[in-house]
Design an enzyme around this catalytic site. Structure first.
Site, mmCIF file in Angstrom:
data_model
loop_
_atom_site.group_PDB
_atom_site.id
_atom_site.type_symbol
_atom_site.label_atom_id
_atom_site.label_comp_id
_atom_site.label_asym_id
_atom_site.label_seq_id
_atom_site.Cartn_x
_atom_site.Cartn_y
_atom_site.Cartn_z
ATOM 1 N N LYS A 80 0.851 -1.194 0.000
ATOM 2 C CA LYS A 80 0.000 0.000 0.000
ATOM 3 C C LYS A 80 0.887 1.244 0.000
ATOM 4 C CE LYS A 80 -3.958 1.977 2.544
ATOM 5 N NZ LYS A 80 -4.837 1.824 3.729
ATOM 6 N N SER A 133 -9.851 1.715 2.692
ATOM 7 C CA SER A 133 -8.988 2.476 1.820
ATOM 8 C C SER A 133 -7.922 1.653 1.089
ATOM 9 C CB SER A 133 -8.281 3.569 2.630
ATOM 10 O OG SER A 133 -7.391 3.000 3.567
ATOM 11 N N SER A 169 -9.952 -0.434 7.009
ATOM 12 C CA SER A 169 -9.381 -0.283 5.663
ATOM 13 C C SER A 169 -8.671 -1.519 5.125
ATOM 14 C CB SER A 169 -8.393 0.886 5.637
ATOM 15 O OG SER A 169 -9.095 2.100 5.603
#
Lengths: 471, 124
Positions: free
Chosen positions: A65, A140, A164
């Site tokens: 990420k 997210s 997330s």
């Protein structure tokens, strides 16, 4: 296969890079890919394999990420304010995975600064769900989740502040796991809500997920909230049994806001696990209904403080304006996206004079009360079972005009961040062809038992490791 | 959670989380544009006119939710600032390699002679 020398680490890496180059246009998972760097890491992994120094994940590719700092590799947080930022250091998790010979494929898309639940708040592009590319992968950590579901990477790392990791795992039909707060170092994770943030793995099954959790966990003196006995040990993963386990079902997570398809899969899951010998008991934790509100005071308050560092001096472009405060305000005002600014505004307001007691302090008390109720439940039960998301993957754009609606999607996952306890999401079935995740929650430091239970639950659920139809 | 109790509401209605605060919304004083402007100033955010209006709306909608927690009985409960209780840890005083200065400064919009250049703070 890597250890049997049937393939080389370079071949595995190259195959994934090729797949990313050809397929990622459809999914929008990656923001940065550096092929020569990936291949060099693969060669390093091969050396470890050749020397017989390989660990269980040596040579396995992984996607990261883009809010996790990677030395020398652009780390944007999907924000224009960090568009060209190249970290001068590695996050602790990056040091851990490279010392164990995992091979970094690239950096994945997210909602800007991890603020969002749809991956549409990225300043660069939305990511798409491999089960239906007109839909969101959730957020997210949407890019990391979609990359694993689309078989662009076997493993990935995300971060979880209010859900997330677990929510996009649910929408993409894979496994996503938030460890106990403090078991994985946050050093090098760009901070959002520091008392809630935790890095964790995505994988296609619980076993891979557990191996990656073991690889990235451990005490780190550079993270002042790191726990002493942080290492997650997964030796006993396969020795658990479902028969005789006691699971609690908090009724607040099942009444009301669930989509009918999600409710049906939850009922089927409970029925399946009951046949396997799990005892279910309905419990009530009224504070769950206050979770979203509490979260949207605490997380923006912490974010408004954490994001103060983006002042146009040390990183990012600088916008010109009147006076030094004008320069800072212009830089932030023009380069942060709408949602990030909204959360900074909410947090600043909640912390400002006259409102601190009414909002922030009160929210921390609700947080304490909610955490205590869950702790009580964990004394009586082995785990708490809930949906991982109240909805299946929604259409891109469907909810983007409605920030409140999007925020409510986290209500199943928020309690684990509030209480710091671990949670894992795995696929329980499908509603109209879209994955539905089930979440298991366990007490603080109960990660080993949680992973063991998740492994057993995965064996019992027929749809747990199904893949989307893709070229 | 049996089928008999499955008197569900469809997703868009969000019955028990969303609706209740809005019912009480009128009891609550909405924030003005001036207040939004003041918060933006505190937050060091330059906002356009339309952004100010948008944030006024968003803040007011959220503040409606915030009223949820005003009725909760929190007598005798200590606030929980951390996820997991911690005590202070002293670090050993060990010298470690600092960050590479060139790599750090490469990210800065302006630097000179190994230093960050900041906007002028004191006028001549």
């Amino acid at each position: 296969m890597l250890r049997a020398k049937q393939v080389s680490a370079r071949e595995v890496a190259q195959a994934h890079l090729d797949r990313i180059r050809h397929e990622d246009e459809k999914y929008g998972c990656f923001l940065t890919v550096d092929e020569p760097r990936t291949l060099a890491e693969a060669d390093h992994a091969q050396e470890l394999l050749d020397r017989g120094e390989a660990g269980p994940l040596t040579g396995i590719p992984i996607a990261i990420k883009d809010n996790i700092s990677t030395k020398g590799l652009r780390t944007t947080c999907a924000s224009r304010i960090l568009e060209n930022y190249v970290p001068p250091f590695d996050a602790t998790v990056m040091q851990q995975i490279s010392s164990q010979g995992l091979v970094t494929l690239g950096k994945t898309n997210l909602d800007e600064f991890a603020m969002g639940t749809s991956c549409e708040n990225s300043a660069f592009k939305p990511s798409r769900n491999p089960w239906d590319t007109s839909r969101s992968p959730g957020g997210s950590s949407g890019g990391s989740a979609a990359a694993v579901a689309a078989e662009l990477a076997p493993l990935s790392l995300g971060s979880d502040t209010g859900g997330s990791i677990r929510m996009p795992a649910s929408l993409c039909g894979i496994v996503g796991y938030k460890p106990t707060y403090g078991r994985v170092s946050r050093y090098g994770l760009v901070a959002f809500g520091s008392s809630l943030d935790q890095i964790g793995p995505f994988a296609r099954n619980v076993e891979d997920c557990a191996l990656l959790a073991e690889a990235i966990s451990g005490h780190d003196h550079r993270d002042s909230t790191s726990l002493q006995d942080a290492k997650i040990k997964v030796g006993g993963l396969k020795s658990g049994r479902l028969n005789g386990l006691k699971f609690a079902l908090p009724k607040e997570m099942f009444e009301g806001a669930l989509e009918p398809g999600v409710r049906q899969i939850m009922e089927e899951t409970v029925a399946t696990l009951t046949r396997e010998g799990v005892q279910f008991t309905e419990i009530s934790i009224p504070e769950i209904g206050l979770g979203v509100t509490t979260y949207y005071i605490i997380a923006p308050a912490e974010a408004s403080s954490n994001l103060a560092r983006f002042d146009g001096v040390r990183y990012g472009p600088r916008e010109e304006s009147q006076g030094h405060i004008g320069v800072v305000a212009a830089t932030r005002g023009r380069l942060f996206g709408h949602e990030v600014k909204a959360r900074i505004m909410i947090g600043t307001y909640a912390l400002s004079a006259g409102y601190y007691d009414a909002f922030y302090l009160k929210a921390q008390k609700v947080r304490a009360k909610m955490a205590a109720k869950f702790e009580q439940a964990f004394q009586d039960f082995d785990a708490v079972l809930t949906p991982a998301s109240p909805v299946v993957a929604f259409k891109l754009g469907e909810l983007s005009d409605d920030p409140l609606q999007l925020k409510l999607l986290d209500f199943c996952t928020i309690p684990a961040n509030m209480g710091g306890f671990p949670g894992i999401s795995l696929n329980a079935g499908f509603s109209d062809g879209l994955p539905v995740g089930v979440q298991l929650l366990a007490p603080v430091m109960g990660d080993e038992k949680l992973l063991q239970m998740a492994y057993s639950v995965e064996r019992a659920l027929p749809d747990a490791i199904r893949r989307p139809n893709m070229p | 959670m049996t089928a008999a109790t499955a008197e569900y509401f469809v997703f868009r209605e969000w019955p028990y989380i969303v609706r209740s605060p809005f019912l009480r919304y009128n009891l609550f004083m909405p924030i003005t544009l001036d207040e939004v402007q003041h918060v933006a100033k505190l937050a060091r955010l330059e906002l356009t006119e339309s952004e100010l209006l948008a944030f006024q709306q968003e803040l007011n909608a959220l503040l409606g939710h915030f009223q949820d927690i005003s009725d909760v009985d929190l007598e005798g409960i200590d606030p929980k600032p951390h996820a997991v209780s911690l005590r202070n840890v002293w670090a050993d005083d060990v010298i470690e390699l600092p960050l590479d200065r060139d790599m750090v400064l490469k990210n800065a919009p302006k630097s000179r002679a190994g230093l960050f250049v900041v906007p002028t703070i004191i006028e001549e």
